[in-house]
Design a protein around this motif. Structure first.
Motif, short mmCIF file in Angstrom:
data_model
loop_
_atom_site.label_atom_id
_atom_site.label_comp_id
_atom_site.label_asym_id
_atom_site.label_seq_id
_atom_site.Cartn_x
_atom_site.Cartn_y
_atom_site.Cartn_z
N VAL A 113 35.76 41.10 35.36
CA VAL A 113 36.04 39.78 34.77
C VAL A 113 36.61 38.88 35.87
N PRO A 114 35.89 37.81 36.22
CA PRO A 114 36.34 37.00 37.36
C PRO A 114 37.56 36.11 37.07
N ASP A 115 37.65 35.61 35.86
CA ASP A 115 38.73 34.68 35.52
C ASP A 115 39.63 35.27 34.44
N LEU A 116 40.84 35.60 34.86
CA LEU A 116 41.82 36.13 33.92
C LEU A 116 42.90 35.09 33.67
N PRO A 117 43.43 35.04 32.45
CA PRO A 117 44.59 34.17 32.22
C PRO A 117 45.76 34.64 33.09
N ASP A 118 46.59 33.72 33.50
CA ASP A 118 47.71 34.06 34.37
C ASP A 118 48.59 35.16 33.79
N LEU A 122 52.51 40.50 49.80
CA LEU A 122 53.30 39.37 50.29
C LEU A 122 52.97 38.09 49.54
N ASN A 123 51.71 37.90 49.20
CA ASN A 123 51.33 36.73 48.39
C ASN A 123 51.92 36.82 46.99
N MET A 124 52.01 38.03 46.45
CA MET A 124 52.64 38.20 45.14
C MET A 124 54.10 37.78 45.19
N ARG A 142 44.60 33.40 40.71
CA ARG A 142 44.03 33.22 42.05
C ARG A 142 44.21 34.48 42.89
N LEU A 143 45.34 35.15 42.74
CA LEU A 143 45.55 36.41 43.46
C LEU A 143 44.56 37.46 42.97
N TRP A 144 44.28 37.49 41.67
CA TRP A 144 43.30 38.42 41.11
C TRP A 144 41.94 38.22 41.77
N LYS A 145 41.56 36.97 41.96
CA LYS A 145 40.27 36.66 42.56
C LYS A 145 40.20 37.11 44.02
N ARG A 146 41.34 37.15 44.70
CA ARG A 146 41.38 37.58 46.10
C ARG A 146 41.31 39.11 46.26
N MET A 147 41.56 39.82 45.19
CA MET A 147 41.60 41.28 45.27
C MET A 147 40.20 41.84 45.51
#
Length: 167
Positions: free
Chosen positions: A68-73, A140-142, A8-13
């Motif tokens: 790539v929009p969806d990465l494994p955690d 901060l979210n991380m 989810r953090l990846w998608k916010r970047m």
């Protein structure tokens, strides 16, 4: 609040944050497993053979991985950590300094140390005055994702909820 996860953090970047994060992956000798996973994700996303992806230069792989929009955690988590270590040590150090936490170039030296919750809002505000809002928010979210109990005071702070610029 939605549960924070690395993906989810990846998608916010922003696109630029993703590209730079992806570049750090290909530079990291200790991330071979994640590099293999990323190459397979790129192959799937771009309809390439895995062998084709492995033959691409690092810059091209980084650009493809950033798309790539969806990465494994597991992969997203590694990318987030590598990105912050490569790109944001000064910000991380400034935050820890404001909290009075000993560190070496932004890396906490004592894993057992916990932040003083009363200092967290001021420390977040201090880095928000010095660094781009989307970088501060991501960092901060991380922290919230990595240790929700230690950093729970961050939840809801304006520096955490800052919207990224247009992608």
């Amino acid at each position: 609040m939605t549960t924070l996860t690395p993906s989810r953090l990846w998608k916010r970047m922003t696109g630029e944050q993703r590209r730079r994060a992806a570049s750090t992956l290909w530079d990291a000798d200790e991330a071979k497993n994640e590099q293999r996973q990323a190459a397979l994700l790129i192959a799937k996303q771009m309809n390439f053979r895995p062998k084709t992806v492995s033959g691409l230069d690092a810059d091209r792989k980084a650009r493809y991985l950033a798309s790539v929009p969806d990465l494994p955690d597991e992969v997203a988590a590694r990318l987030l950590v590598l990105y912050h270590l490569a790109e944001h040590r000064p910000m991380m150090g400034a935050f820890l300094d404001a909290l009075g936490i000993a560190h070496e170039h932004g890396m906490i030296q004592d894993d057992a140390v916990t932040p003083d919750p009363t200092k967290i809002p001021a420390a977040a505000a201090a880095i928000a005055r010095e660094y781009p809002a989307h970088d501060v928010s991501l960092y901060l979210n991380m922290l919230l994702w990595q240790d929700p109990a230690a950093w729970e005071v961050l939840d809801g702070l304006p520096e955490v909820t800052a919207a990224p610029p247009d992608r």
